[in-house]
Design a protein around this motif. Sequence first.
Motif, PDB file in Angstrom:
ATOM      1  N   ASN A 153      16.034  69.183  -1.527  1.00 37.28           N
ATOM      2  CA  ASN A 153      17.454  68.890  -1.349  1.00 37.28           C
ATOM      3  C   ASN A 153      17.788  68.711   0.137  1.00 37.28           C
ATOM      4  OD1 ASN A 153      17.911  69.083  -4.083  1.00 37.28           O
ATOM      5  ND2 ASN A 153      18.218  71.300  -3.958  1.00 37.28           N
ATOM      6  N   ASP A 154      16.893  68.059   0.855  1.00 36.63           N
ATOM      7  CA  ASP A 154      17.087  67.732   2.273  1.00 36.63           C
ATOM      8  C   ASP A 154      17.195  68.961   3.172  1.00 36.63           C
ATOM      9  OD1 ASP A 154      17.093  64.976   1.785  1.00 36.63           O
ATOM     10  OD2 ASP A 154      19.187  65.068   1.156  1.00 36.63           O
ATOM     11  N   GLN A 155      16.620  70.102   2.765  1.00 34.44           N
ATOM     12  CA  GLN A 155      16.701  71.287   3.635  1.00 34.44           C
ATOM     13  C   GLN A 155      15.523  72.220   3.398  1.00 34.44           C
ATOM     14  OE1 GLN A 155      19.832  74.105   1.879  1.00 34.44           O
ATOM     15  NE2 GLN A 155      20.625  72.074   1.396  1.00 34.44           N
ATOM     16  N   TYR A 156      15.287  73.124   4.344  1.00 35.57           N
ATOM     17  CA  TYR A 156      14.314  74.199   4.106  1.00 35.57           C
ATOM     18  C   TYR A 156      14.693  75.448   4.893  1.00 35.57           C
ATOM     19  CZ  TYR A 156      11.845  73.430   8.623  1.00 35.57           C
ATOM     20  OH  TYR A 156      11.525  73.330   9.951  1.00 35.57           O
ATOM     21  N   VAL A 157      14.138  76.571   4.443  1.00 36.91           N
ATOM     22  CA  VAL A 157      14.223  77.833   5.187  1.00 36.91           C
ATOM     23  C   VAL A 157      12.784  78.300   5.366  1.00 36.91           C
ATOM     24  CG1 VAL A 157      15.026  80.218   5.192  1.00 36.91           C
ATOM     25  CG2 VAL A 157      16.441  78.418   4.158  1.00 36.91           C
ATOM     26  N   ASP A 158      12.410  78.595   6.614  1.00 36.13           N
ATOM     27  CA  ASP A 158      11.030  78.939   6.913  1.00 36.13           C
ATOM     28  C   ASP A 158      10.999  80.293   7.623  1.00 36.13           C
ATOM     29  OD1 ASP A 158       8.381  78.248   6.858  1.00 36.13           O
ATOM     30  OD2 ASP A 158       8.419  77.351   8.855  1.00 36.13           O
ATOM     31  N   ALA A 159      10.050  81.152   7.265  1.00 41.73           N
ATOM     32  CA  ALA A 159       9.924  82.449   7.943  1.00 41.73           C
ATOM     33  C   ALA A 159       9.137  82.243   9.238  1.00 41.73           C
ATOM     34  CB  ALA A 159       9.219  83.446   7.041  1.00 41.73           C
ATOM     35  N   GLU A 160       9.816  82.338  10.381  1.00 43.08           N
ATOM     36  CA  GLU A 160       9.145  82.136  11.673  1.00 43.08           C
ATOM     37  C   GLU A 160       8.408  83.386  12.110  1.00 43.08           C
ATOM     38  OE1 GLU A 160      11.404  79.001  14.492  1.00 43.08           O
ATOM     39  OE2 GLU A 160      12.340  80.946  14.327  1.00 43.08           O
ATOM     40  N   ALA A 161       9.025  84.552  11.844  1.00 45.00           N
ATOM     41  CA  ALA A 161       8.401  85.822  12.227  1.00 45.00           C
ATOM     42  C   ALA A 161       8.832  86.880  11.213  1.00 45.00           C
ATOM     43  CB  ALA A 161       8.859  86.230  13.627  1.00 45.00           C
ATOM     44  N   ILE A 162       7.845  87.663  10.772  1.00 46.53           N
ATOM     45  CA  ILE A 162       8.167  88.768   9.864  1.00 46.53           C
ATOM     46  C   ILE A 162       7.582  90.028  10.476  1.00 46.53           C
ATOM     47  CG2 ILE A 162       7.928  89.691   7.528  1.00 46.53           C
ATOM     48  CD1 ILE A 162       7.530  86.874   6.502  1.00 46.53           C
TER      49      ILE A 162
END
Length: 194
Positions: A153-162
């Motif tokens: 849907n033209d978007q993402y959420v990415d975990a950069e640091a955990i």
Amino acid sequence: MEKYKPVMSFDEDAAEVYDDGAQRGDEMATVAFLEQLARGGPTLELAIGTGRIALPLTARGIRVDGIDFSSAMVAKLRAKPGGAQIAVTMGDFAVVAVPGTYRLIYVVFNTLFNLLTQDEQVRCFENVADHLTDDGSFVVEAFVPAFLHRLRNDQYVDAEAIRVDEVRLDVLRHDMATQMIEESHVSLSPQECA
Ligand SMILES: C[S@@+](CC[C@H](N)C(=O)[O-])C[C@H]1O[C@@H](n2cnc3c(N)ncnc32)[C@H](O)[C@@H]1O
């Protein structure tokens, strides 16, 4: 939402933490590449920031001048050893004039994309052409948009640091028609929630 302007991304809060996350590990290779193209200099860094590249290049004996529009980022540069000696012109690198000409002008870390329209990017190239020696080089380091295949849907959420005490998320939305992305880096930690 207030209309976004790139300068909003580089206020005092951003400058305070910029150096914590900005080291990518390719700084020495970048500096070696630029030094070779500079052939003794002088050089001009568009969007010099806190000096991640300019300071090690200066340490190799190459004169680096800079342009930036964030007084907070430049204050960080000034506070570092050697940072006060670098001449920085405050303004928009697409249009601001600097005295003199350079053997090398460079803009790294995707910062050309802070110019949000094609017109601004064209003006930047014209400005660079006005300040390059006849045999000078203009280096642009920028990503190829490889994120397209990750969009839903033209978007993402990415975990950069955990980490135990902090999670950092990269949140991105892409508008195919305008070729614009909106991206935010969101930090969640117990302190900030309290
Ligand atoms: C991602 S940082 C890069 C800093 C440095 N070049 C580096 O590699 O670490 C982007 C810098 O570009 C500056 N900047 C962004 N757009 C600009 C513009 N149009 N004119 C001048 N400076 C700009 C910001 O203030 C910030 O210091």
